[in-house]
Design an enzyme around this catalytic site. Structure first.
Site, short mmCIF file in Angstrom:
data_model
loop_
_atom_site.label_atom_id
_atom_site.label_comp_id
_atom_site.label_asym_id
_atom_site.label_seq_id
_atom_site.Cartn_x
_atom_site.Cartn_y
_atom_site.Cartn_z
N CYS A 1 -3.47 7.11 -3.39
CA CYS A 1 -4.18 8.02 -2.99
C CYS A 1 -5.61 7.55 -2.48
O CYS A 1 -6.19 8.67 -2.01
CB CYS A 1 -4.17 9.11 -4.01
N ASN B 1 -5.53 2.42 -4.73
CA ASN B 1 -4.27 2.80 -4.98
C ASN B 1 -3.80 3.72 -3.80
O ASN B 1 -4.53 4.00 -3.08
CB ASN B 1 -4.22 3.64 -6.30
N GLU C 1 -8.35 6.84 -4.38
CA GLU C 1 -9.46 7.24 -4.99
C GLU C 1 -9.89 5.95 -5.91
O GLU C 1 -11.14 6.06 -6.33
CB GLU C 1 -9.13 8.43 -5.76
#
Length: 182
Positions: free
Chosen positions: A11, A9, A13
């Protein structure tokens, strides 16, 4: 055993397969701090109480969401992935009197994360008993490096009943969430 990671995704994570998405949610740890006799404490029991309700609610979102593509809906419903994590970590644990990154800070964080992990997985097993395991569940899941670290009683529950959700935890960067959560 049931997917090939293609990206993350935005970001980074949450590793995802093609057409994958992850429903993220965070428990605001500051809300679990209470004062007794002038001292601050962490309310582990309240966190344990809240987790199953959030697991159930997020599992329901998988069924109620509107997906732009049929392939995305198939991916979401075949694994029922979610990513529960925490926000307000520094504020909560520092308010208990532990300097950020100190051995005691890390010990408290480890205890909180163990409660989160174990309670999430137990809640997903209970949902699997009630609603059925995620469609691609296979006992091979228990061979993963992560699953091998789960407590034996939870591993036994998973072996007997399956899991409702293929993924349950994700520790996202939650600075913006923390600001909006006050």
């Amino acid at each position: 055993y049931c997917e090939t990671i293609a990206a993350t995704n935005p970001c980074g994570e949450q590793p995802l397969p093609p057409n994958g998405a992850c429903l993220l949610g965070s428990f605001n740890l500051v809300k679990y701090i209470y004062v007794r006799d002038g001292e601050r404490h962490f309310n582990y029991q309240m966190l344990q109480h809240d987790i199953p309700h959030v697991v159930r609610a997020m599992d329901n979102v998988v069924d109620r969401a509107i997906y732009p593509l049929q392939a995305q809906e198939l991916e979401a419903k075949s694994k029922r992935r979610m990513g529960l994590g925490v926000t307000g970590v520094a504020n909560a644990i520092e308010s208990l009197g532990h300097e950020y990154g100190s051995p005691m800070f890390l010990e408290v964080l480890e205890e909180i994360m163990a409660v989160l992990r174990d309670t999430c997985y137990e809640a997903s097993v209970l949902l699997a008993i009630e609603k059925g395991p995620f469609p691609l569940f296979d006992e091979r899941l228990l061979e993963s490096e992560f699953a091998l670290k789960l407590p034996d009683d939870i591993r036994d529950l998973i072996r007997r009943h399956g899991l409702r959700n293929s993924h349950l935890l994700s520790i996202a960067p939650t600075g913006t969430i923390s600001l909006s959560a006050d």
